[in-house]
Design an enzyme around this catalytic site. Structure first.
Site, mmCIF file in Angstrom:
data_model
loop_
_atom_site.group_PDB
_atom_site.id
_atom_site.type_symbol
_atom_site.label_atom_id
_atom_site.label_comp_id
_atom_site.label_asym_id
_atom_site.label_seq_id
_atom_site.Cartn_x
_atom_site.Cartn_y
_atom_site.Cartn_z
ATOM 1 N N ASP A 185 -12.493 -8.780 4.219
ATOM 2 C CA ASP A 185 -13.773 -8.735 3.504
ATOM 3 C C ASP A 185 -14.390 -10.128 3.450
ATOM 4 O O ASP A 185 -15.599 -10.305 3.602
ATOM 5 C CB ASP A 185 -13.584 -8.238 2.060
ATOM 6 C CG ASP A 185 -13.788 -6.732 1.931
ATOM 7 O OD1 ASP A 185 -13.533 -6.019 2.921
ATOM 8 O OD2 ASP A 185 -14.192 -6.273 0.849
ATOM 9 N N ASP A 191 -6.512 -6.844 3.970
ATOM 10 C CA ASP A 191 -7.617 -6.156 3.295
ATOM 11 C C ASP A 191 -8.555 -7.185 2.682
ATOM 12 O O ASP A 191 -9.776 -7.134 2.855
ATOM 13 C CB ASP A 191 -7.048 -5.226 2.208
ATOM 14 C CG ASP A 191 -8.146 -4.529 1.429
ATOM 15 O OD1 ASP A 191 -9.066 -3.993 2.074
ATOM 16 O OD2 ASP A 191 -8.087 -4.520 0.187
ATOM 17 N N LYS A 248 2.801 -15.426 2.438
ATOM 18 C CA LYS A 248 2.968 -16.127 1.165
ATOM 19 C C LYS A 248 4.453 -16.444 1.059
ATOM 20 O O LYS A 248 5.153 -16.065 0.109
ATOM 21 C CB LYS A 248 2.476 -15.218 0.018
ATOM 22 C CG LYS A 248 2.423 -15.885 -1.334
ATOM 23 C CD LYS A 248 1.316 -16.923 -1.483
ATOM 24 C CE LYS A 248 1.429 -17.639 -2.813
ATOM 25 N NZ LYS A 248 0.503 -18.788 -2.936
ATOM 26 N N ASP A 254 -3.385 -17.976 0.303
ATOM 27 C CA ASP A 254 -4.393 -18.618 -0.558
ATOM 28 C C ASP A 254 -5.136 -19.700 0.222
ATOM 29 O O ASP A 254 -6.373 -19.798 0.172
ATOM 30 C CB ASP A 254 -3.770 -19.165 -1.858
ATOM 31 C CG ASP A 254 -2.504 -19.982 -1.637
ATOM 32 O OD1 ASP A 254 -1.977 -20.001 -0.500
ATOM 33 O OD2 ASP A 254 -2.035 -20.624 -2.602
ATOM 34 N N TYR A 264 0.827 -1.213 0.000
ATOM 35 C CA TYR A 264 0.000 0.000 0.000
ATOM 36 C C TYR A 264 0.861 1.263 0.000
ATOM 37 O O TYR A 264 0.432 2.307 -0.472
ATOM 38 C CB TYR A 264 -0.899 0.034 1.240
ATOM 39 C CG TYR A 264 -2.247 -0.594 1.048
ATOM 40 C CD1 TYR A 264 -2.367 -1.938 0.733
ATOM 41 C CD2 TYR A 264 -3.410 0.158 1.203
ATOM 42 C CE1 TYR A 264 -3.601 -2.520 0.574
ATOM 43 C CE2 TYR A 264 -4.663 -0.415 1.052
ATOM 44 C CZ TYR A 264 -4.754 -1.752 0.737
ATOM 45 O OH TYR A 264 -5.987 -2.323 0.578
HETATM 46 C C1 IPM Z 1 -10.452 -0.994 3.832
HETATM 47 C C2 IPM Z 1 -10.700 -0.366 2.469
HETATM 48 C C3 IPM Z 1 -9.545 0.579 2.167
HETATM 49 C C4 IPM Z 1 -8.285 -0.251 2.108
HETATM 50 C C5 IPM Z 1 -9.735 1.427 0.899
HETATM 51 C C6 IPM Z 1 -11.015 2.200 0.912
HETATM 52 C C7 IPM Z 1 -8.568 2.352 0.688
HETATM 53 O O1 IPM Z 1 -10.870 -1.346 1.510
HETATM 54 O O2 IPM Z 1 -10.356 -0.246 4.824
HETATM 55 O O3 IPM Z 1 -10.401 -2.221 3.894
HETATM 56 O O4 IPM Z 1 -7.965 -0.828 1.062
HETATM 57 O O5 IPM Z 1 -7.589 -0.312 3.119
HETATM 58 MG MG MG Z 2 -10.953 -3.320 2.283
#
Ligand code: IPM
Ligand code: MG
Length: 361
Positions: A252, A248, A192, A224, A141
């Site tokens: 999710d 990240d 990884k 993975d 990042y």
């Molecule tokens: C998160 C989001 C952010 C990230 C984006 C909006 C920059 O996806 O907080 O997980 O990638 O960190």
């Molecule tokens: Mg995110």
């Protein structure tokens, strides 16, 4: 005692969900003897519109002067075409970096009432309680060099760099071990290492740290496989610690186990314990302004703020109980509803949580 909070509503559904958090804060002031002094600041697309930049200096100064920061969400199609430095997301990345918020805690906890809202079978997710700790200020990042260059032959090449210093790995590793020690004493480090040198170093550092935490059981998993295991048998995990991009993606994935990403809070902490709190979900521009957004991730982020920044463990527990109670009453925003549920708006959900909190005094 009065706590100074900085509220950063941001874009899309951000303002709507933060309005519900403000209701909750007002209730904590009126009925629970807490004191809050709230400032507001700009971040993301709204900051670009007002000041030309996604993270105005003033926002960083306001954050530094606050005891904690509560953020809604940033981003939207309006700003998607801008140059990378002028994207709303840069505001979020910028504040994480400016405040040194390296430890991102993303709990994925399934409220029993939502077991049927998960896309996974209820028996796979029932009782789920895992914590993903994502390194937040390093890795690909932020690594340099980065950018898109035009080569001599006229074709273009994009570049990002995944880089981790040993001290950076050790710092997030210690966070992982310390937190695992206070939970189920199992820490899974995700990397990884079969491909990436950064991951080999990551694994080496984690293994070295493990000697200092003999009471915590450390395991390693490739990312993975971790993605697969999260949807195959998520309850095998207690605490997961991983680098920025892997975290990240995996967070999710873990979010969906709990029924909806609309349920997940997060805390981003720096070395002094200062924290920024935000729902894991984004700005959901498609439903902004329609009263459909789920405010529970934001209200649960307030609970994390109470717990980690203000030391109000008991009140944090109460807020979480109040959320459980509205779910038991059957109230659902669209994202967590299954056929037959009572659909409520963003404000109705916020009001119900406040009412449940009051009823639990
Ligand atoms: C998160 C989001 C952010 C990230 C984006 C909006 C920059 O996806 O907080 O997980 O990638 O960190
Ligand atoms: Mg995110």
């Amino acid at each position: 005692m009065t706590s100074k909070l900085l509220l950063l509503p941001g874009d899309g559904i951000g303002p709507e969900i933060l309005a519900e958090a403000e209701k909750l804060l007002a209730c904590l002031q009126a009925d629970f003897g807490m004191g809050f002094e709230c400032e507001r600041g700009l971040i993301g697309g709204c900051a670009i519109d007002a000041t030309g930049r996604p993270l105005p200096d003033e926002t960083v100064s306001l954050a530094r002067a606050a005891d904690a920061v509560l953020l809604g969400a940033v981003g939207g199609p309006k700003w998607d075409q801008g140059p990378p430095a002028l994207r709303p997301e840069r505001g979020l990345l910028g504040i994480r970096k400016a405040l040194g918020l390296y430890a991102n805690l993303r709990p994925a906890l399934l409220f029993p009432e939502l077991a049927s809202a998960s896309t996974l079978k209820s028996e796979v997710v029932a009782g789920l309680d895992i914590l993903i700790i994502r390194e937040l200020t390093g890795g690909i990042y932020f690594g340099e060099p980065r950018g898109v260059d035009t080569l001599p032959d006229g074709s273009r090449e994009g570049r990002n760099t995944m880089v981790y210093g040993e001290a950076e790995i050790e710092r997030i590793g210690r966070t992982g071990f310390d937190i695992a020690r206070r939970r189920g004493r199992r820490l899974c480090s995700v990397d990884k290492a079969n491909v990436l040198e950064t991951s080999q170093l990551w694994r080496e550092v984690m293994t070295r740290l493990a000697a200092e935490y003999p009471d915590v059981e450390l395991s390693h998993m490739y990312v993975d496989n971790a993605a697969m295991q999260l949807v195959r048998a998520p309850k095998q995990f207690d605490v997961v610690v991983t680098e920025n991009l892997f975290g990240d993606i995996l967070s999710d994935c873990a979010a969906m186990l709990t029924g909806s990403i609309g349920m997940l809070p997060s805390a981003s902490l720096n070395e002094t314990g200062f924290g920024l709190y935000e729902p894991v979900h984004g700005s959901a521009p498609d439903i902004a302004g329609q009263h459909k957004a789920n405010p529970l991730a934001t209200l649960l982020s307030v609970a994390m703020l109470l717990r980690y920044s203000l030391g109000q463990q008991d009140t944090a527990d109460r807020v979480e109980r109040a959320v459980g109670s509205v779910l038991r009453q059957g109230l659902r925003t669209r994202d967590i509803a299954v056929t037959g549920d009572t659909l409520v708006s963003t404000t109705m959900m916020g009001d119900a949580v406040v009412a449940a909190l009051r009823a639990d005094v």
